[in-house]
Each structure stands twice: as structure tokens, then as C-alpha cells.
Design a protein around this motif. Structure first.
Motif, mmCIF file in Angstrom:
data_model
loop_
_atom_site.group_PDB
_atom_site.id
_atom_site.type_symbol
_atom_site.label_atom_id
_atom_site.label_comp_id
_atom_site.label_asym_id
_atom_site.label_seq_id
_atom_site.Cartn_x
_atom_site.Cartn_y
_atom_site.Cartn_z
ATOM 1 N N HIS A 175 54.683 3.908 42.183
ATOM 2 C CA HIS A 175 54.572 3.663 43.624
ATOM 3 C C HIS A 175 55.678 2.695 44.062
ATOM 4 O O HIS A 175 55.882 1.643 43.449
ATOM 5 C CB HIS A 175 53.189 3.072 43.887
ATOM 6 C CG HIS A 175 52.830 2.904 45.327
ATOM 7 N ND1 HIS A 175 52.378 3.937 46.119
ATOM 8 C CD2 HIS A 175 52.821 1.805 46.117
ATOM 9 C CE1 HIS A 175 52.096 3.489 47.331
ATOM 10 N NE2 HIS A 175 52.366 2.186 47.365
ATOM 11 N N HIS A 208 56.136 4.729 49.573
ATOM 12 C CA HIS A 208 55.264 4.301 50.675
ATOM 13 C C HIS A 208 56.132 3.523 51.653
ATOM 14 O O HIS A 208 56.516 2.387 51.379
ATOM 15 C CB HIS A 208 54.136 3.434 50.074
ATOM 16 C CG HIS A 208 53.217 2.833 51.079
ATOM 17 N ND1 HIS A 208 52.376 1.782 50.757
ATOM 18 C CD2 HIS A 208 52.986 3.120 52.384
ATOM 19 C CE1 HIS A 208 51.678 1.453 51.832
ATOM 20 N NE2 HIS A 208 52.025 2.245 52.826
ATOM 21 N N ASP A 224 57.097 0.555 47.204
ATOM 22 C CA ASP A 224 56.715 -0.011 48.503
ATOM 23 C C ASP A 224 57.940 -0.504 49.271
ATOM 24 O O ASP A 224 58.537 -1.526 48.913
ATOM 25 C CB ASP A 224 55.782 -1.210 48.284
ATOM 26 C CG ASP A 224 54.390 -0.779 47.890
ATOM 27 O OD1 ASP A 224 53.776 0.000 48.641
ATOM 28 O OD2 ASP A 224 53.906 -1.229 46.823
ATOM 29 N N MET A 247 56.681 1.447 54.717
ATOM 30 C CA MET A 247 56.071 0.579 55.721
ATOM 31 C C MET A 247 57.186 0.145 56.661
ATOM 32 O O MET A 247 57.595 -1.024 56.704
ATOM 33 C CB MET A 247 55.388 -0.615 55.037
ATOM 34 C CG MET A 247 54.104 -0.196 54.322
ATOM 35 S SD MET A 247 53.566 -1.376 53.078
ATOM 36 C CE MET A 247 54.487 -0.776 51.667
ATOM 37 N N ASP A 261 45.370 2.361 48.419
ATOM 38 C CA ASP A 261 46.411 1.379 48.105
ATOM 39 C C ASP A 261 46.006 -0.004 48.598
ATOM 40 O O ASP A 261 45.791 -0.197 49.806
ATOM 41 C CB ASP A 261 47.716 1.832 48.777
ATOM 42 C CG ASP A 261 48.902 0.944 48.420
ATOM 43 O OD1 ASP A 261 48.755 0.066 47.556
ATOM 44 O OD2 ASP A 261 49.973 1.146 49.028
#
Ligand SMILES: O=C(CO)[C@H](O)[C@H](O)COP(=O)(O)O
Ligand SMILES: [Fe+2]
Length: 218
Positions: free
Chosen positions: A34, A67, A36, A69, A176
Motif C-alpha cells: 500500500h 491510495h 500512501d 489523498m 485502511d
């Protein structure tokens, strides 16, 4: 019960030793890694961007679960795809044209995911769920690793599982934030089949054993 994918978040890794950390994950039971990405606008923190994704990609053939953001992620989808992403997940709250952004991710050859914050209802996904490869429920407010799990995420997981089942399609259900050995079983039972774990894995004495422990919950 359905297979459980563990996606350790490299946000919690030692960035000065990223090659070793990635090699550790390569030898582990984690199927996904993953990634971020935080822009300091959508969330009150800045993490890293393309160079780190490219560096991890160089050291692994594992599935890279990105992911984002970031505000208006449509500006950078092509570059994330070119940098080695397999899955690109954007936030519903950050996309003025969510349906278009999902199609854009797919047109770049990646799987498409949408994430929702703790304060955003699952119902926001109703009109796009059939287009998704993954839906992600945030179980902390995004922006930082190491936060406390918000237990309402378990009820939201059950709601999202029902929504996914109504499509008749295979869509990943990912959770998450603050995932650990205490809540992972309940999340999987409620319908999650991908669990992100950052600090729980990287702060443990034996990260590979911790990943195996989470995978074994299934
Ligand atoms: O998206 C995130 C934060 O916004 C991270 O993926 C998440 O917090 C994982 O870290 P931890 O398991 O330590 O909570
Ligand atoms: Fe994340």
C-alpha cells in the motif's frame, strides 16, 4: 471464509532503508503493498510522490495499491500509472467528476478504487459501485499513520459489502487505518477482503510474522 489480502503500508517503513523494507515485504505473505500519497491540501500532511513509488516498483513485482489523498487526482493519474501503480484509489471527497476519474484510471491500464472518509456515508458510492474494482473505507481520518481505529468502520463495512453484493461483481473491499490483530477478524467477518496495516506491521518486532498472523485470520 473468503481469502484475505494484507497490504502493508510503506508509510510506516524506514524510508532510508526502502530497498530492505521492500525486500522484507517480497519475502512476506503480503500480496499487495500500500502506497500512501498525501498532498498537504486534501489531508494535513505531505508524504511522498512519484520517486518513491518508482523506487518501490524497482524492487518488487508485488501488486502496488496506491491510495491518493490528493485534491483533483485526475491531474496525475497518467503519471501514477507510468510510475508503476497497479491499483489507483482516489477519494470521493476529492473528485469533482468522480465517474470520469474512474474511467480515466481504467484507461491508463490500472484497476480503479474509490475511498471514503470516516464522515462520508457508504451511499455516496451507490452510483459508481458497478464501475469499481475496489472500494475503500477509511477507519481513521486520512493523513497520518498510527492513529486509533474508529470502530464505526465495522458497520460501514457490512453496509458496503451489501452494496457490493447487489452488483453481483467481484469488487475488493478494503479497510485502511488502525488495523491490528484486535479488529482484523471482525472486519474480515463483516466483508472486508483487503486490510491495510502500517504501524501494526512495521512497529512489530517481526513484521513478516505479523503479516502472516493477519493473513491467517482468514
Ligand atoms: O491512508 C493512511 C493514512 O491516511 C494509511 O494507509 C493508514 O493510516 C495506515 O497506517 P496505520 O495502519 O498505521 O493506521
Ligand atoms: Fe492508505
Amino acid at each position: 471464509m473468503e481469502k484475505l489480502i494484507i497490504a502493508p503500508s510503506i508509510l510506516a517503513a524506514d524510508f532510508a532503508n526502502l530497498a530492505q523494507e521492500t525486500n522484507m515485504l517480497n519475502e512476506s505473505a503480503a500480496a499487495w503493498i500500500h502506497i500512501d500519497v498525501m498532498d498537504g491540501v486534501f489531508v494535513p500532511n505531505i508524504s511522498f510522490g512519484f520517486p518513491v513509488l518508482e523506487a518501490v516498483r524497482k524492487h518488487t513485482t508485488k501488486f502496488l495499491d496506491c491510495h491518493l489523498m490528493i485534491e483533483k487526482p485526475e491531474r496525475y493519474i497518467a503519471q501514477f500509472a507510468a510510475s508503476g501503480a497497479n491499483m489507483i484509489t482516489v477519494h470521493a471527497e476529492a473528485c469533482p467528476h468522480l465517474h470520469r476519474t474512474i474511467q480515466q484510471i481504467k484507461s491508463e491500464g490500472c484497476l480503479a478504487g474509490v475511498a471514503i472518509n470516516p464522515g462520508t456515508p457508504v451511499s455516496i458510492l451507490e452510483d459508481v459501485i458497478g464501475d469499481l474494482d475496489l472500494a475503500l473505507i477509511m477507519s481513521v481520518n486520512p493523513g497520518f499513520g498510527g492513529q486509533k481505529f474508529i470502530s464505526n468502520a465495522i458497520q460501514k463495512t457490512a453496509k458496503l459489502k451489501a452494496l457490493i453484493d447487489s452488483t453481483g461483481k467481484d469488487i475488493y473491499l478494503e479497510i485502511d487505518g488502525g488495523v491490528n490483530q484486535v479488529n482484523a477478524g471482525a472486519l474480515h467477518h463483516a466483508g472486508a477482503n483487503v486490510l491495510v496495516a502500517g504501524s501494526f506491521v512495521f512497529a512489530s518486532a517481526d513484521p513478516k510474522a505479523t503479516i502472516q498472523e493477519l493473513v491467517s485470520l482468514a
